[in-house]
Design a protein around this motif. Structure first.
Motif, PDB file in Angstrom:
ATOM      1  N   ALA A  29      14.359   7.232  54.174  1.00 43.61           N
ATOM      2  CA  ALA A  29      13.927   6.418  53.037  1.00 43.61           C
ATOM      3  C   ALA A  29      13.504   5.021  53.467  1.00 43.61           C
ATOM      4  O   ALA A  29      12.782   4.334  52.743  1.00 43.61           O
ATOM      5  N   PHE A  95      13.973   0.444  45.716  1.00 39.93           N
ATOM      6  CA  PHE A  95      14.522   1.802  45.727  1.00 39.93           C
ATOM      7  C   PHE A  95      13.526   2.750  46.389  1.00 39.93           C
ATOM      8  O   PHE A  95      12.335   2.698  46.105  1.00 39.93           O
ATOM      9  N   SER A  96      14.016   3.599  47.269  1.00 42.88           N
ATOM     10  CA  SER A  96      13.128   4.569  47.921  1.00 42.88           C
ATOM     11  C   SER A  96      13.888   5.841  48.263  1.00 42.88           C
ATOM     12  O   SER A  96      15.106   5.846  48.421  1.00 42.88           O
ATOM     13  N   LEU A  97      13.116   6.926  48.358  1.00 45.07           N
ATOM     14  CA  LEU A  97      13.618   8.233  48.774  1.00 45.07           C
ATOM     15  C   LEU A  97      12.775   8.713  49.944  1.00 45.07           C
ATOM     16  O   LEU A  97      11.577   8.427  50.016  1.00 45.07           O
ATOM     17  N   ALA A 118      18.280   8.178  50.715  1.00 47.08           N
ATOM     18  CA  ALA A 118      17.989   7.308  49.577  1.00 47.08           C
ATOM     19  C   ALA A 118      18.559   5.930  49.880  1.00 47.08           C
ATOM     20  O   ALA A 118      19.597   5.813  50.541  1.00 47.08           O
ATOM     21  N   ARG A 119      17.859   4.912  49.419  1.00 45.99           N
ATOM     22  CA  ARG A 119      18.365   3.552  49.567  1.00 45.99           C
ATOM     23  C   ARG A 119      18.082   2.770  48.287  1.00 45.99           C
ATOM     24  O   ARG A 119      17.094   3.017  47.596  1.00 45.99           O
ATOM     25  N   TYR A 120      18.982   1.831  47.983  1.00 41.38           N
ATOM     26  CA  TYR A 120      18.883   1.076  46.735  1.00 41.38           C
ATOM     27  C   TYR A 120      19.352  -0.348  46.996  1.00 41.38           C
ATOM     28  O   TYR A 120      20.394  -0.569  47.632  1.00 41.38           O
ATOM     29  N   SER A 129      22.920   2.646  50.923  1.00 41.19           N
ATOM     30  CA  SER A 129      22.165   3.698  51.610  1.00 41.19           C
ATOM     31  C   SER A 129      22.976   4.987  51.634  1.00 41.19           C
ATOM     32  O   SER A 129      24.213   4.952  51.707  1.00 41.19           O
TER      33      SER A 129
END
Length: 200
Positions: A29, A95-97, A118-120, A129
């Motif tokens: 991510a 945010f990413s996947l 995933a990370r936020y 993470s």
């Protein structure tokens, strides 16, 4: 535990550290954290009674959330292994996947595995993470690389110039593989000083 096949970036980066092509090997991510292109190479040498030799080397290319990588491992007795990886990440800096797939080839080896991450970033000071690594538990040169779940967190201080983070690697078949902690300080001229510890 197949330590010979651990990608070099996992040895010095936490899951909350990566944002370039090395994300393929650590936290897929992360490739969407910054929109940039990157090229990286890795080389690891080892020394024993017969002299110094390359133990692992490879290259990674990434651009726009898409990445490709290759890693070659030399194992004692003439055995060897290659990992080819392709991955993609989408999202924003907040945010990413991401996911990637690795193909393992080599001495008596023909297997594959997936990573999903995933990370936020809920605030400018905190990043969270989560990575599920080695889904499928591939067998590489007779060793099983067990699937792990890796939650991580990092705190940024002094306008992001100082970062403290930790990862907890949990073997899904039971037990903790490692707990890692690290710190980074951004220096002038875009240099960074990092420290990292691992408890197995």
């Amino acid at each position: 535990d197949a330590q010979s096949f651990v990608p070099q970036p996992q040895l010095y980066l936490l899951t909350t550290d990566v944002f370039d092509g090395r994300s393929l090997w650590v936290q897929p991510a992360g490739m969407a954290r910054r929109r940039e292109a990157s090229v990286s190479a890795m080389v690891t040498a080892h020394h024993d009674s017969s002299g110094t030799a390359l133990g692992q080397y490879g290259v990674t290319l990434a651009s726009g959330g898409l990445g490709f990588g290759w890693q070659h491992d030399r194992i004692g007795g003439g055995a060897h292994g290659d990992a080819f990886v392709v991955g993609y990440a989408g999202g924003t800096a907040q945010f990413s996947l991401g996911l990637d797939h690795r193909w393992h080839r080599g001495t008596n080896t023909r297997d594959g595995a997936w990573d999903v991450g995933a990370r936020y970033t809920p605030s400018t000071r905190l990043e969270l993470s989560l990575v599920w690594r080695d889904i499928g538990s591939p067998v590489v040169v007779g060793d099983t690389i067990k699937a792990t779940l890796v939650p991580g967190a990092a705190v940024r201080l002094l306008r992001g110039r100082v970062r403290f983070g930790a990862d907890w690697e949990i073997v899904l078949s039971g037990g903790t593989s490692a707990v890692r902690a690290g710190a980074a300080v951004i220096l002038p001229a875009n240099l960074a000083l990092t420290l990292r510890s691992e408890f197995n």
